[in-house]
Scaffold this active site. Sequence first.
Site, PDB file in Angstrom:
ATOM      1  CG  ASP A 165     -25.562  22.813   9.512  1.00 40.00           C
ATOM      2  OD1 ASP A 165     -25.451  23.368   8.402  1.00 40.00           O
ATOM      3  OD2 ASP A 165     -25.724  23.443  10.567  1.00 40.00           O
ATOM      4  CD  GLU A 400     -34.407  24.813  10.144  1.00 34.53           C
ATOM      5  OE1 GLU A 400     -35.121  24.566  11.148  1.00 34.53           O
ATOM      6  OE2 GLU A 400     -33.171  24.832  10.183  1.00 34.53           O
TER       7      GLU A 400
HETATM    8  C1  GLC Z   1     -29.083  25.329   9.927  1.00 34.52           C
HETATM    9  C2  GLC Z   1     -28.721  25.131   8.457  1.00 34.52           C
HETATM   10  C3  GLC Z   1     -27.791  26.243   7.978  1.00 34.52           C
HETATM   11  C4  GLC Z   1     -28.449  27.579   8.281  1.00 34.52           C
HETATM   12  C5  GLC Z   1     -28.821  27.693   9.770  1.00 34.52           C
HETATM   13  C6  GLC Z   1     -29.633  28.929  10.089  1.00 34.52           C
HETATM   14  O1  GLC Z   1     -27.982  25.196  10.732  1.00 34.52           O
HETATM   15  O2  GLC Z   1     -28.131  23.877   8.261  1.00 34.52           O
HETATM   16  O3  GLC Z   1     -27.518  26.129   6.608  1.00 34.52           O
HETATM   17  O4  GLC Z   1     -27.606  28.616   7.916  1.00 34.52           O
HETATM   18  O5  GLC Z   1     -29.610  26.601  10.131  1.00 34.52           O
HETATM   19  O6  GLC Z   1     -30.799  28.913   9.337  1.00 34.52           O
END
Ligand code: GLC
Length: 431
Positions: A165, A400
């Site tokens: 993102d 994460e």
């Molecule tokens: C963040 C990441 C994306 C992922 C989401 C949920 O937005 O950038 O790739 O799918 O989190 O984990």
Amino acid sequence: MSTTSLVDRAISVLRLNDTGVFTKPGPHQYPHQWNWDSALVALGLSHFDLPRAQLEIRSLLSGQWRDGMLPSVVYHSVPSDYFPNPEFWQIESSPNAPGVPTTGITQPPLLATVVRLIHDRHPMPDFIQEVLPAMLHWHRWLHTARDADGRGLACILHPWESGTDDSPRWRHLLAAIQPEAVPEFQRGDTKHVPALERPHRAEYERFIYLIDVFRKLGYSHRELLAHSPFLVQDILFNSILFRADEDLRALAVGLGQPTAEIDGWLSRVLSNFDARFWDEGLGLYFDYDLRSGSPIRVNTASTFLPLFAGLPSKKQAQRLVQEHLLDPNEYAFSGDVRHWVTTTARLEPTWEPRRYWRGPVWIIMNWFIIEGLRRYGFDDVAEAIQQDTLGLIEASGFREYYDVRDGSGCGSVDFSWSAALLLELLKSPSH
Ligand code: GLC
């Protein structure tokens, strides 16, 4: 810690985030069903609960749009304080919207690859028969509604569609967008995670502005391709799509179904991939900005994704590994960078060791890179990255992402795909 207890811990994370119908990416920050997260969750679940893995995929597909798009998030009417919420997307402005609340954008198409991986290990012909039409529908949509210039490469309209993102690849493009007005909004992400580990405000405002543009255009493909201020051909997205097309093809062959349409997609990507993305001078792949008609020359770990898809020649692969992955100024350990693989090359001025996609290690990227390296016979480097990845999880838990300097965990705790990929990594040939 022993392998068995790591596996047990991974299974408990997936159980913790299981709502019974879908699995949340993380317990607090991400309370709904995300597209590529759920594909990976299904892969993880398949190691110990195949029926639940299949349910995960069915739940994801329940959010498919009538035109084939598989949205980035299916909300499943679960109440939460997550922003943007379903109301914000106003998907009812599109005749293609499904009957359940979803976002109006997609995410990297990893699902067919995961389904094939699972099917190769645990044959499930009835399930393939059931889900193949939906996956084909999604890929057909990607190759038509998202083919902006007839080259067969899919485009993305929003940084969130890239899955990475907040990558610095989008920074200049976003800065060039001058919103007339940004709708009022209250960020939810910084409630759960320190602001230092999340996107900067200026970028976040543009993320929201883009959604406003799309909803005003009623999510019409033609209008979006013509007017979206952000229009990019992304190497990560297209590498994943190419591999997923091949996997879809193998699944179709298994069912005795015709493959001419998929063959057409594959050959168009093969003829255009290098011309569009490969920089022979630098030995790197770069994304392409369709609005300005120029490559986005930012060196990030996405440049290694074509390895995952088997797209580079041996010589290109050699250059990616020798000149970049092993270069201490870019990706290899050096100075305070002690972990593999930083998401943005160290020499980029936008590199930040703790912020989201600007530098930290993400387990998903490491998995893509490990798989790609093994495909090309770079087994030692793959093994070194795998060991570092397992060490990070062992020391800091299923986070994460991780600070590349000391390996401390960032972002969400108990993160589902980190747990799912631990199970997958421990299944790989060296273990
Ligand atoms: C963040 C990441 C994306 C992922 C989401 C949920 O937005 O950038 O790739 O799918 O989190 O984990």
